[in-house]
Design an enzyme around this catalytic site. Structure first.
Site, PDB file in Angstrom:
ATOM      1  N   ASP A 193       0.935   5.165   0.259  1.00  0.00           N
ATOM      2  CA  ASP A 193       0.168   6.337   0.687  1.00  0.00           C
ATOM      3  C   ASP A 193       0.776   7.588   0.063  1.00  0.00           C
ATOM      4  O   ASP A 193       1.802   8.100   0.522  1.00  0.00           O
ATOM      5  CB  ASP A 193       0.187   6.437   2.219  1.00  0.00           C
ATOM      6  CG  ASP A 193      -0.802   5.471   2.847  1.00  0.00           C
ATOM      7  OD1 ASP A 193      -1.972   5.478   2.428  1.00  0.00           O
ATOM      8  OD2 ASP A 193      -0.408   4.714   3.744  1.00  0.00           O
TER       9      ASP A 193
ATOM     10  N   GLY B  92      -0.042   5.577  12.503  1.00  0.00           N
ATOM     11  CA  GLY B  92       0.056   5.497  13.958  1.00  0.00           C
ATOM     12  C   GLY B  92      -1.065   6.189  14.714  1.00  0.00           C
ATOM     13  O   GLY B  92      -0.947   6.449  15.912  1.00  0.00           O
TER      14      GLY B  92
ATOM     15  N   ASP C 289      -8.604   0.931   6.341  1.00  0.00           N
ATOM     16  CA  ASP C 289      -7.280   1.563   6.376  1.00  0.00           C
ATOM     17  C   ASP C 289      -7.162   2.526   7.546  1.00  0.00           C
ATOM     18  O   ASP C 289      -7.827   3.557   7.570  1.00  0.00           O
ATOM     19  CB  ASP C 289      -7.061   2.308   5.044  1.00  0.00           C
ATOM     20  CG  ASP C 289      -5.687   2.938   4.939  1.00  0.00           C
ATOM     21  OD1 ASP C 289      -4.858   2.764   5.855  1.00  0.00           O
ATOM     22  OD2 ASP C 289      -5.448   3.622   3.929  1.00  0.00           O
TER      23      ASP C 289
ATOM     24  N   HIS D  17       0.854  -1.191   0.000  1.00  0.00           N
ATOM     25  CA  HIS D  17       0.000   0.000   0.000  1.00  0.00           C
ATOM     26  C   HIS D  17       0.893   1.245   0.000  1.00  0.00           C
ATOM     27  O   HIS D  17       1.697   1.450   0.902  1.00  0.00           O
ATOM     28  CB  HIS D  17      -0.876  -0.058   1.259  1.00  0.00           C
ATOM     29  CG  HIS D  17      -1.905   1.012   1.364  1.00  0.00           C
ATOM     30  ND1 HIS D  17      -3.168   0.899   0.814  1.00  0.00           N
ATOM     31  CD2 HIS D  17      -1.873   2.226   1.975  1.00  0.00           C
ATOM     32  CE1 HIS D  17      -3.871   1.982   1.092  1.00  0.00           C
ATOM     33  NE2 HIS D  17      -3.110   2.817   1.789  1.00  0.00           N
TER      34      HIS D  17
HETATM   35  C1  DX5 Z   1      -3.355   7.314   6.563  1.00  0.00           C
HETATM   36  C2  DX5 Z   1      -2.989   6.233   5.576  1.00  0.00           C
HETATM   37  C3  DX5 Z   1      -2.926   4.849   6.150  1.00  0.00           C
HETATM   38  C4  DX5 Z   1      -2.012   4.722   7.321  1.00  0.00           C
HETATM   39  C5  DX5 Z   1      -1.975   3.312   7.844  1.00  0.00           C
HETATM   40  O1  DX5 Z   1      -3.376   8.523   5.920  1.00  0.00           O
HETATM   41  O2  DX5 Z   1      -3.919   6.194   4.526  1.00  0.00           O
HETATM   42  O3  DX5 Z   1      -2.600   3.935   5.116  1.00  0.00           O
HETATM   43  O4  DX5 Z   1      -0.725   5.112   7.030  1.00  0.00           O
HETATM   44  O5  DX5 Z   1      -1.089   3.305   8.904  1.00  0.00           O
HETATM   45  P1  DX5 Z   1      -1.538   2.876  10.359  1.00  0.00           P
HETATM   46  O6  DX5 Z   1      -1.863   1.411  10.275  1.00  0.00           O
HETATM   47  O7  DX5 Z   1      -0.318   3.152  11.179  1.00  0.00           O
HETATM   48  O8  DX5 Z   1      -2.704   3.703  10.756  1.00  0.00           O
HETATM   49 ZN    ZN Z   2      -3.698   4.494   2.985  1.00  0.00          ZN
END
Ligand code: DX5
Ligand code: ZN
Length: 213
Positions: free
Chosen positions: A35, A145, A172, A33
């Site tokens: 981001d 996080g 997510d 994934h």
């Molecule tokens: C947030 C992102 C997520 C996030 C997931 O903006 O879209 O993909 O980084 O990370 P965790 O699992 O740490 O929330």
């Molecule tokens: Zn994401």
């Protein structure tokens, strides 16, 4: 549909991204994934299409590109060329969502829509025929996080009534091996901090997979 665990490289060590990708692949990841943040739709700036292209050569895993950017249409072609398999756009960032999804399909890619925690999902039924994935944000986009937002779960059962059974529903943000037990009806989970802040990626992925079933 078998459950997919999709590590988000946002939480990986940015100084050794290729190694981190290889490590989560070895640990059993089902997809990677990405981001992508532009400093406008969200405050942070993260990965561009060149980063995705450079890592495309390292793995055959599915690449999910989650565009947290204003006017995502401007970037579809470059991420498609870079090797994205699924391109996910935010409904909040698209003025002409149906057209944007059609463009992703015309580029030969799978399409996804992401919904922020406070956004209703009802409109999904009007584009289900050009859609492959619905991504429900269980945190506000912008960083890894964060704490899981419980109300996101209410959308999952609602969504199941709006889309065909074959539609991938992805959750997510803020997912742990504990709160994943409550996430019924989800096909794929994105995980950043839970995997990358653990000291054993295999155990972390395995715990998510077992508890998320
Ligand atoms: C947030 C992102 C997520 C996030 C997931 O903006 O879209 O993909 O980084 O990370 P965790 O699992 O740490 O929330
Ligand atoms: Zn994401």
């Amino acid at each position: 549909m078998p459950l997919k665990i999709c590590p988000s490289l946002l939480s990986a060590n940015p100084a050794k991204l290729g190694q981190e990708l290889a490590d989560v692949e070895e640990a059993g990841a089902d997809a990677i994934h990405w981001d992508v943040m532009d400093g406008n739709f969200v405050e942070a700036i993260t990965f561009g299409s060149q980063m995705v292209a450079a890592h495309r050569k390292l793995t055959a895993l599915r690449f999910d590109v989650h565009l947290m950017v204003e006017d995502p249409d401007r970037h579809l072609e470059s991420f498609a060329t870079a090797g994205a398999d699924v391109i996910i756009v935010h409904v909040e960032a698209c003025n002409h969502l149906h057209r944007t999804l059609s463009r992703i399909k015309n580029l030969g890619k799978k399409s996804g829509i992401a919904f922020n925690p406070a956004t209703c999902v009802d409109g999904v039924k009007y584009c289900a025929d050009i859609l492959d994935m619905v991504l429900i944000m269980s945190v506000n986009p912008g960083s890894s996080g964060q704490t899981f937002i419980e109300s996101s779960l209410k959308k999952i059962s609602k969504l199941r009534q709006l889309v065909p059974e074959s539609m991938e529903i992805c959750l997510d943000g803020g997912i742990t091996a504990e709160n994943i037990k409550k996430c019924v009806g989800v096909n794929s989970f994105v995980s950043g901090a839970y995997i990358f802040k653990s000291n054993n990626y295999s155990s972390a992925i395995e715990a998510l997979r077992i508890n998320g079933r």
